[in-house]
Motif scaffolding. Sequence first.
Motif, PDB file in Angstrom:
ATOM      1  N   SER A  36      49.561  50.930  38.691  1.00 42.26           N
ATOM      2  CA  SER A  36      48.173  50.624  39.072  1.00 42.26           C
ATOM      3  C   SER A  36      47.468  51.917  39.425  1.00 42.26           C
ATOM      4  N   ALA A  37      46.177  51.807  39.689  1.00 45.83           N
ATOM      5  CA  ALA A  37      45.433  52.916  40.289  1.00 45.83           C
ATOM      6  C   ALA A  37      45.974  53.125  41.707  1.00 45.83           C
ATOM      7  N   THR A  42      40.340  51.419  42.794  1.00 50.55           N
ATOM      8  CA  THR A  42      39.504  50.495  42.015  1.00 50.55           C
ATOM      9  C   THR A  42      38.337  49.989  42.877  1.00 50.55           C
ATOM     10  N   GLU A 121      43.323  53.802  36.688  1.00 54.11           N
ATOM     11  CA  GLU A 121      44.615  53.745  35.994  1.00 54.11           C
ATOM     12  C   GLU A 121      44.752  54.889  34.991  1.00 54.11           C
ATOM     13  N   PHE A 189      46.184  47.149  33.759  1.00 54.87           N
ATOM     14  CA  PHE A 189      44.795  46.724  33.938  1.00 54.87           C
ATOM     15  C   PHE A 189      43.846  47.141  32.820  1.00 54.87           C
ATOM     16  N   ARG A 203      40.790  41.836  38.113  1.00 58.96           N
ATOM     17  CA  ARG A 203      41.376  42.498  39.282  1.00 58.96           C
ATOM     18  C   ARG A 203      42.815  42.027  39.483  1.00 58.96           C
ATOM     19  N   GLY A 204      43.674  42.952  39.821  1.00 63.40           N
ATOM     20  CA  GLY A 204      45.092  42.629  39.979  1.00 63.40           C
ATOM     21  C   GLY A 204      45.819  42.576  38.637  1.00 63.40           C
ATOM     22  N   GLY A 205      45.116  42.966  37.559  1.00 61.84           N
ATOM     23  CA  GLY A 205      45.633  42.741  36.203  1.00 61.84           C
ATOM     24  C   GLY A 205      46.802  43.599  35.745  1.00 61.84           C
ATOM     25  N   SER A 206      47.229  44.566  36.561  1.00 63.02           N
ATOM     26  CA  SER A 206      48.367  45.391  36.121  1.00 63.02           C
ATOM     27  C   SER A 206      49.650  44.571  35.962  1.00 63.02           C
TER      28      SER A 206
END
Length: 460
Positions: A36-37, A42, A121, A189, A203-206
């Motif tokens: 993730s970032a 983010t 990311e 993400f 959001r939270g897509g990683s």
Amino acid sequence: MVVKKFGGTSVKDDIAILRVIDICKNEKSNSVVVVSAFSGVTNSLVELFDAAKASNTARASEIIEELKSRHIDTAQKLNCSGATIEFINSTLTRLNMILDALVIIREFTPRSNAVFLATGEILSSLIIADAFAQCGLSVKHIDSREIIFTEEKFIDAEVDLPKTREMTANLVSEAFDTEKVQFSVCGGFIASTLSGQTSTLGRGGSDYTAALIAEALKAERLEIWTDVDGILTSDPRKVPNTKLIKEISYDEAAELAFYGAKVLHPKTIYPAVEAEIPVFVLNSFNPENTGTKIIGHSIWKNRIKAIAFRENVTVINVSSNRMLGTFGFLANVFDIFKKHQIPIDLVATSEVSISMTVDNGPSLDAAIKELEKFSHVEVFPGKAIISAVGDGIRNESGIAARFFGALTGINISMISFGASEVNLSIIVDAVDTVKAVNMLHKEFFNDTTDNEIFVNLGQK
Ligand code: ADP
Ligand code: ASP
Ligand code: MG
């Protein structure tokens, strides 16, 4: 082949990233590492885009400078190469130029928004890949925009599965088989649309990125590394004495994610289920712990495993005496929500009325105007969904009685039970959420002696 995903808190600074590298060093198999970032980045990028929209260029420049110094500082502490430092510099300088242009031409579209959101990311994955190399691991950085493809929607975009599978398999096998590296590091993400524009997965897509890669590569295991010991009986930030769930079924985990347990992205589970890949949720701050294993079918049935909740919910009641005895009332109502692309979560009906919940967010005004042409509509914002999740709870007598018995004094405005085997959900006033979740958690978990399913944290 293993896929390991590390969330924002697991890569928040140089110390956390070195912990990630230590975890990966113990891995014998080839691994795709999805990151993730850095935590909070983010959110800063969301604020940056909003500042630009408001023409607040002073705040925007401040955020860009903060992001630059945080990323460069972390990269330097990890002994990253000059090329990586230069990449951070040029990426953020370019973002500043894009921002200035957007302020002038006022092009605040989802497409330009995605370019901002993806920056976290893009930077974290390159820095972390370089840090792997500096620690002597054989690694290749893969830009996820070359392997994950979406439709031409830029925020929360729908994935094009065939193209994603094909490109992921090609590029990752090239790294492992031809270039003989042990690790491929890529950002979660972020993706590309089929026409080559940057898009994002929500959001939270990683977690979802990691699951897509695991499915495309038929990975033997998917590991989601986070900042808690695994999937717990409720959100530890809101509920004391939560317990670790050792094993949970795909259905239960998906339901928990959908009803607000932030530990997993709601879509994560599906690609993994289809490919029958075991998923583990693990703690990068406590890697010795065995975490939670997500399996096809739970052997521990007919009991509540966890309590999830989702705030920011609106209840809409639609009623129409004119429709009494006629066909098509529900169909008409649902058609309007479909037309306006508003997803409905819970539903309760009688012959002439229907209660539904929707997440706050998309404007409801246009849909409500249409509904009012044939019905009376009431809207109640400020609600929350609370869900008790467990395979087979519908079939277990006494659970509903205990559930409602525990909620003395809480006003319940809607109930959904029986549609799925897996959850019992209610709607409460948002102000009562934490209190109600704690009452339920106490009832079902305080005195549980089910050591085969639950682990008391602190007594591993
Ligand atoms: P990451 O950055 O690793 O993706 P997230 O913040 O998205 O981490 O998810 C982890 C957080 O999810 C935990 O810190 C915890 O507060 C929250 N959470 C909510 N419900 C649960 C649950 N049932 N079990 C574990 N964590 C939960
Ligand atoms: N960085 C993205 C977010 O904060 C995606 C993720 O962390 O999963 O939502
Ligand atoms: Mg997450």
